[in-house]
Design a protein around this motif. Structure first.
Motif, PDB file in Angstrom:
ATOM      1  N   ASP A  59      40.652  41.979  39.897  1.00 61.07           N
ATOM      2  CA  ASP A  59      40.559  41.612  38.486  1.00 61.07           C
ATOM      3  C   ASP A  59      41.458  40.463  38.060  1.00 61.07           C
ATOM      4  OD1 ASP A  59      42.897  43.017  38.743  1.00 61.07           O
ATOM      5  OD2 ASP A  59      42.548  44.372  37.069  1.00 61.07           O
ATOM      6  N   ASP A  60      42.250  39.912  38.971  1.00 66.26           N
ATOM      7  CA  ASP A  60      43.016  38.728  38.621  1.00 66.26           C
ATOM      8  C   ASP A  60      42.446  37.482  39.283  1.00 66.26           C
ATOM      9  OD1 ASP A  60      43.670  39.162  41.231  1.00 66.26           O
ATOM     10  OD2 ASP A  60      45.833  38.940  40.979  1.00 66.26           O
ATOM     11  N   GLU A  61      41.206  37.606  39.782  1.00 65.17           N
ATOM     12  CA  GLU A  61      40.473  36.515  40.429  1.00 65.17           C
ATOM     13  C   GLU A  61      40.976  36.190  41.828  1.00 65.17           C
ATOM     14  OE1 GLU A  61      37.612  35.325  39.356  1.00 65.17           O
ATOM     15  OE2 GLU A  61      37.847  36.694  37.671  1.00 65.17           O
ATOM     16  N   ARG A  62      42.000  36.859  42.293  1.00 62.66           N
ATOM     17  CA  ARG A  62      42.369  36.686  43.690  1.00 62.66           C
ATOM     18  C   ARG A  62      41.330  37.394  44.555  1.00 62.66           C
ATOM     19  NH1 ARG A  62      47.496  38.005  41.429  1.00 62.66           N
ATOM     20  NH2 ARG A  62      48.942  36.249  41.449  1.00 62.66           N
ATOM     21  N   LEU A  63      41.106  36.826  45.696  1.00 64.80           N
ATOM     22  CA  LEU A  63      40.115  37.400  46.597  1.00 64.80           C
ATOM     23  C   LEU A  63      40.778  37.699  47.930  1.00 64.80           C
ATOM     24  CD1 LEU A  63      36.466  36.363  47.047  1.00 64.80           C
ATOM     25  CD2 LEU A  63      37.911  36.469  49.067  1.00 64.80           C
TER      26      LEU A  63
END
Length: 284
Positions: A59-63
């Motif tokens: 949910d923090d756009e880290r993948l």
């Protein structure tokens, strides 16, 4: 190394266990401690795969990018996670809101890559991969553009993840057999209609691999039951035409299956069902 269908199954397992939930993340081995700390308490929004690459978006756009390589593997468990054993690079656990049968964990050991990527880095990764037959957004024309200009053998091109992402040694041998293609044929000599058939066959075969968790490529008339033969025993667990069947009779025509080393990997084919291409059309 696991082929693409296995990674898509892993994505589905992660989505079923962690999708939409906050996860606890740790690195018992310590080699991914910083990355695990950044994931701890985040919510898994999407689990997907592109070829042999597992992609978990939080949910923090880290993948989270995982490539198992030759030795990597995931282990899943239900309920509370036990004390880790062995070199666990990453452990994901369901968050504190999960209880009873809903709780579970996943342990990652020995991957070739386990890293956090920013959105721009994800694009770089995906841009260097070819289309994946298991993805709805796959563009087989992109693979064809590379194949149709190449003097490299079709067999080598199908193993090049920049051309087609996902197939490995088993799928490439089997799809070329099923489509009657000489594996030594240059990519530029492959007719477009034959490429379309190869791609369509990969889509079907690999989707079945996702469904069953094994690679089965023989048609109904060539199964053990239909032919009255014993089931094949092999560690990949499927019924195949030529893969690892060197020296044995072809299930279709009876000709001895052949093998040779191509680009460091064992290639298998039937010289009758896959008629030799003219010498001028073969890769050298």
């Amino acid at each position: 190394m696991p082929e693409g269908h296995t990674i898509h199954r892993l994505a589905a397992e992660h989505d079923a266990l962690f999708g939409g939930r906050r996860v606890r993340a740790s690195s018992p081995q310590g080699r991914f401690a910083e990355g695990a700390a950044r994931l701890d308490g985040r919510t898994l929004l999407e689990a997907s795969a592109h070829g042999k690459h597992l992609l978990l978006r939080f949910d923090d756009e880290r993948l989270l990018h995982v490539h198992l390589g030759i030795y990597g593997k995931f282990g899943f468990g239900a309920g509370a996670a036990p004390a880790p054993t062995g070199a666990v690079r990453l452990r994901l656990e369901t968050g504190p809101e999960a209880a009873g049968d809903a709780a579970g964990y996943a342990d990652l050991r020995g991957p070739n890559a386990c890293e956090l990527l920013e959105p721009g880095e994800v694009k770089v990764l995906r841009d260097r991969l070819g289309p994946d037959p298991l993805r709805a957004d796959a563009d087989p024309d992109a693979a064809w553009r590379r194949i149709s200009r190449s003097r490299t053998s079709v067999a080598a091109l199908l193993m090049d993840q920049a051309v087609v992402a996902g197939p490995g040694n088993i799928y490439r041998a089997e799809v070329l057999f099923r489509q009657g293609v000489d594996p030594r044929l240059q990519g530029r000599a492959l007719p477009r209609e034959r490429w379309d058939a190869v791609w369509a066959d990969l889509v079907v075969l690999m989707a079945e691999g996702v469904r069953t968790g094994r690679i089965d490529t023989v048609r109904p008339e060539h199964t053990p039951a239909a032919m009255g033969r014993p089931p094949r025993v092999d560690d990949h667990g499927g019924e195949v035409y030529v893969y690892r069947r060197a020296g044995l009779p072809c299930l279709v025509c009876g000709t001895e299956v052949r093998t040779e080393v191509l680009a460091g990997r064992n290639l298998f084919w039937c010289p009758r069902c896959q008629p030799p291409a003219p010498a001028s059309s073969r890769a050298r």
